[in-house]
Design a protein around this motif. Structure first.
Motif, PDB file in Angstrom:
ATOM      1  N   GLU A  17       0.832  -1.198   0.000  1.00 20.86           N
ATOM      2  CA  GLU A  17       0.000   0.000   0.000  1.00 20.86           C
ATOM      3  C   GLU A  17       0.872   1.256   0.000  1.00 20.86           C
ATOM      4  OE1 GLU A  17      -1.559   1.117   4.138  1.00 20.86           O
ATOM      5  OE2 GLU A  17      -1.482  -1.066   4.276  1.00 20.86           O
ATOM      6  N   PRO A  18       0.606   2.217  -0.897  1.00 18.61           N
ATOM      7  CA  PRO A  18       1.389   3.462  -0.898  1.00 18.61           C
ATOM      8  C   PRO A  18       1.226   4.190   0.440  1.00 18.61           C
ATOM      9  CG  PRO A  18       0.095   3.261  -2.903  1.00 18.61           C
ATOM     10  CD  PRO A  18      -0.399   2.193  -1.969  1.00 18.61           C
ATOM     11  N   ARG A  19       2.322   4.577   1.029  1.00 20.96           N
ATOM     12  CA  ARG A  19       2.290   5.203   2.358  1.00 20.96           C
ATOM     13  C   ARG A  19       3.532   6.074   2.507  1.00 20.96           C
ATOM     14  NH1 ARG A  19       0.287   4.460   7.509  1.00 20.96           N
ATOM     15  NH2 ARG A  19      -1.272   2.982   6.756  1.00 20.96           N
ATOM     16  N   TRP A  20       3.373   7.259   3.098  1.00 19.63           N
ATOM     17  CA  TRP A  20       4.538   8.113   3.319  1.00 19.63           C
ATOM     18  C   TRP A  20       4.767   8.408   4.793  1.00 19.63           C
ATOM     19  CZ3 TRP A  20       3.578  12.774   5.701  1.00 19.63           C
ATOM     20  CH2 TRP A  20       2.259  13.275   5.628  1.00 19.63           C
ATOM     21  N   CYS A  21       3.835   8.021   5.663  1.00 21.80           N
ATOM     22  CA  CYS A  21       4.023   8.245   7.102  1.00 21.80           C
ATOM     23  C   CYS A  21       3.222   7.208   7.874  1.00 21.80           C
ATOM     24  CB  CYS A  21       3.593   9.654   7.501  1.00 21.80           C
ATOM     25  SG  CYS A  21       1.811   9.948   7.412  1.00 21.80           S
ATOM     26  N   GLY A  22       3.470   7.153   9.195  1.00 20.43           N
ATOM     27  CA  GLY A  22       2.686   6.293  10.054  1.00 20.43           C
ATOM     28  C   GLY A  22       1.322   6.897  10.326  1.00 20.43           C
ATOM     29  N   ASP A  23       0.458   6.127  10.982  1.00 16.95           N
ATOM     30  CA  ASP A  23      -0.898   6.606  11.246  1.00 16.95           C
ATOM     31  C   ASP A  23      -0.896   7.839  12.146  1.00 16.95           C
ATOM     32  OD1 ASP A  23      -1.833   4.576   9.701  1.00 16.95           O
ATOM     33  OD2 ASP A  23      -2.533   3.314  11.355  1.00 16.95           O
ATOM     34  N   ALA A  24       0.154   7.977  12.958  1.00 15.56           N
ATOM     35  CA  ALA A  24       0.278   9.150  13.832  1.00 15.56           C
ATOM     36  C   ALA A  24       1.135  10.240  13.186  1.00 15.56           C
ATOM     37  CB  ALA A  24       0.872   8.741  15.171  1.00 15.56           C
ATOM     38  N   GLN A  25       1.255  10.176  11.864  1.00 13.54           N
ATOM     39  CA  GLN A  25       2.060  11.104  11.067  1.00 13.54           C
ATOM     40  C   GLN A  25       3.507  11.163  11.578  1.00 13.54           C
ATOM     41  OE1 GLN A  25       1.436  15.602  10.040  1.00 13.54           O
ATOM     42  NE2 GLN A  25      -0.081  14.428   8.881  1.00 13.54           N
ATOM     43  N   THR A  26       4.089   9.976  11.759  1.00 13.21           N
ATOM     44  CA  THR A  26       5.494   9.843  12.108  1.00 13.21           C
ATOM     45  C   THR A  26       6.258   9.350  10.878  1.00 13.21           C
ATOM     46  OG1 THR A  26       4.957   7.632  12.940  1.00 13.21           O
ATOM     47  CG2 THR A  26       5.188   9.415  14.563  1.00 13.21           C
ATOM     48  N   PRO A  27       7.540   9.733  10.729  1.00  9.94           N
ATOM     49  CA  PRO A  27       8.316   9.293   9.570  1.00  9.94           C
ATOM     50  C   PRO A  27       8.630   7.805   9.653  1.00  9.94           C
ATOM     51  CG  PRO A  27       9.717  10.503  11.086  1.00  9.94           C
ATOM     52  CD  PRO A  27       8.322  10.642  11.601  1.00  9.94           C
ATOM     53  N   LEU A  28       8.664   7.151   8.508  1.00  7.32           N
ATOM     54  CA  LEU A  28       8.858   5.708   8.437  1.00  7.32           C
ATOM     55  C   LEU A  28      10.233   5.339   7.886  1.00  7.32           C
ATOM     56  CD1 LEU A  28       5.411   4.663   6.909  1.00  7.32           C
ATOM     57  CD2 LEU A  28       6.066   4.697   9.332  1.00  7.32           C
ATOM     58  N   LEU A  29      10.708   4.189   8.276  1.00  4.88           N
ATOM     59  CA  LEU A  29      11.821   3.497   7.646  1.00  4.88           C
ATOM     60  C   LEU A  29      11.260   2.194   7.085  1.00  4.88           C
ATOM     61  CD1 LEU A  29      14.554   3.983  10.419  1.00  4.88           C
ATOM     62  CD2 LEU A  29      14.308   5.285   8.299  1.00  4.88           C
ATOM     63  N   LEU A  30      12.143   1.317   6.608  1.00  3.57           N
ATOM     64  CA  LEU A  30      11.753  -0.038   6.278  1.00  3.57           C
ATOM     65  C   LEU A  30      12.384  -0.982   7.287  1.00  3.57           C
ATOM     66  CD1 LEU A  30      12.040  -0.194   2.372  1.00  3.57           C
ATOM     67  CD2 LEU A  30      10.135   0.594   3.778  1.00  3.57           C
ATOM     68  N   THR A  31      11.774  -2.146   7.479  1.00  4.40           N
ATOM     69  CA  THR A  31      12.354  -3.125   8.393  1.00  4.40           C
ATOM     70  C   THR A  31      13.732  -3.548   7.883  1.00  4.40           C
ATOM     71  OG1 THR A  31      11.079  -4.819   7.216  1.00  4.40           O
ATOM     72  CG2 THR A  31      10.185  -4.011   9.309  1.00  4.40           C
ATOM     73  N   GLU A  32      14.602  -3.962   8.810  1.00  7.43           N
ATOM     74  CA  GLU A  32      15.979  -4.287   8.470  1.00  7.43           C
ATOM     75  C   GLU A  32      16.056  -5.495   7.553  1.00  7.43           C
ATOM     76  OE1 GLU A  32      18.262  -4.861  12.009  1.00  7.43           O
ATOM     77  OE2 GLU A  32      18.474  -2.704  12.387  1.00  7.43           O
ATOM     78  N   ARG A  33      17.099  -5.500   6.731  1.00  3.02           N
ATOM     79  CA  ARG A  33      17.349  -6.653   5.880  1.00  3.02           C
ATOM     80  C   ARG A  33      18.849  -6.876   5.770  1.00  3.02           C
ATOM     81  NH1 ARG A  33      15.529  -6.254  -0.045  1.00  3.02           N
ATOM     82  NH2 ARG A  33      17.078  -7.884  -0.297  1.00  3.02           N
TER      83      ARG A  33
END
Length: 372
Positions: A17-33
């Motif tokens: 799903e296209p997303r640019w922030c968390g539900d609380a409008q916090t900045p996101l990263l991706l899970t580690e790989r």
């Protein structure tokens, strides 16, 4: 399987799903790989997409114009010898092409056809150009006080420019409101952008014969190169491809250096104008993550006054390296770190130079005392 990650709450969301922030409008990263091994590099590809195996997924058709594979040049600087990573050798003249290429490639695969960005500088130029290359519409919000010359590159690429009354923060706030109508592909917010900037770490690893440098000094505004290096080298470390993380150093102007001030344990200060305007971000949204990256890598930060930044820009130009004062401050920071004994002569240091001086001609005219 990677997911979006809110590093402050631990919550995740699927990448589908296209997303640019968390539900609380916090900045996101991706899970580690885990990072890729050298035999996973697509050696026949002359761009950042040679490291596609390190990205969260391979787009059907990457939006690419040959970004990456930039020169690494040895130069004598005040304080010692360093390797200059010449990131202005990009289609739009700055390192932000790395992030724009990956971000818009993956968003297009997610079905996004129109994007919004707020930037009067390199970020806006990169998003405008790569949106055009990908057949996507781009709208760029800029402060109404912005010099018309700074938006010409975005306009030439076909982006719609909207002038927003007030400050740079007012412009960002307006973009947040508009994000309900147009997908917000902000280079500061969008985690896919960091997936592009992390290719700098992979490229340095390959440039240096598949080893990490001891130090990487980067100009820092919102921190995308700090975080990109931290993410990329972290992946290589988890893959067993490097023995240790390089120490990451953030160079910021004393007139507007909230990340450096926090890293150095200094109180916050009111932002003032600076010739390093590309790093003049008074309220960086990823401040906690940047501080973690600097601490985890055992690096830190350097604050530079206006005279030190100007001197570094002119000194580089007089060795044939014509770059924005914004990124010349990384060279000035190298000299200060050497003088303070934080970098030893025998160690390998990379100074990341992020944008061409051609974008800062008025600034150079001021510094040189000549009329345009």
């Amino acid at each position: 399987m990677q997911s979006y990650l809110d590093p402050r709450s631990g919550r995740t969301w699927p990448l589908s799903e296209p997303r640019w922030c968390g539900d609380a409008q916090t900045p996101l990263l991706l899970t580690e790989r885990r990072g890729l091994a050298r035999d996973e590099i697509a050696a026949g590809t002359r761009s950042i997409w040679r490291y596609a195996a390190a990205l969260p997924w391979m787009p059907k058709a990457p939006v690419t114009m040959g970004e990456g594979c930039t020169p690494l040049v040895e130069r004598a600087l005040p304080g010692g010898t360093a390797l200059l990573k010449c990131e202005w050798f990009m289609p739009t003249g700055s390192f932000k092409d790395r992030g724009a290429s990956v971000m818009l490639s993956l968003l297009r695969d997610q079905g996004v056809t129109a994007v919004l960005e707020d930037s009067s500088g390199n970020g806006g130029a990169a998003v405008s150009a790569y949106a055009a290359a990908g057949g996507m519409a781009a709208t760029i919000f800029v402060p109404a006080s912005t010099s018309p010359a700074k938006t010409v590159q975005s306009r030439a690429a076909g982006a719609a420019i909207e002038l927003i009354p007030g400050s740079r923060q007012d412009c960002a706030d307006a973009a947040l409101r508009k994000s309900a109508e147009i997908f917000y592909a902000s280079h500061n917010w969008q985690p896919f952008f960091l997936e592009g900037t992390k290719t700098l770490a992979y490229e340095l690893w390959e440039d240096l014969g598949f080893r990490a440098p001891d130090h990487v000094i980067v100009p820092c505004g919102a921190g995308s190169n700090v975080l990109g290096c931290w993410i990329g080298f972290g992946e290589l470390l988890r893959a067993g491809q490097i023995a240790r993380m390089p120490r990451i150093w953030a160079a910021q102007p004393a007139n507007c250096g909230p990340i450096a001030r926090a890293a150095l344990g200094l109180p916050a200060a009111e932002a003032r104008p600076t010739i390093a305007e590309g790093t003049a971000i008074a309220q960086p949204i990823r401040l906690p993550e940047c501080l973690r990256a600097l601490k985890d890598s055992e690096g830190g930060a350097v604050l530079l006054d206006e005279a030190e930044i100007a001197e570094a820009a002119i000194a580089l130009a007089r060795t044939g390296v014509y770059v924005e004062p914004t990124c010349a401050q990384a060279a000035a920071a190298f000299g200060k770190l050497r003088a303070a004994g934080r970098i030893a002569e025998r160690e390998t240091s990379v100074v990341v130079l992020t944008g061409t001086g051609l974008k800062a001609t008025p600034r150079f005219a001021e510094m040189l005392g000549v009329a345009l």
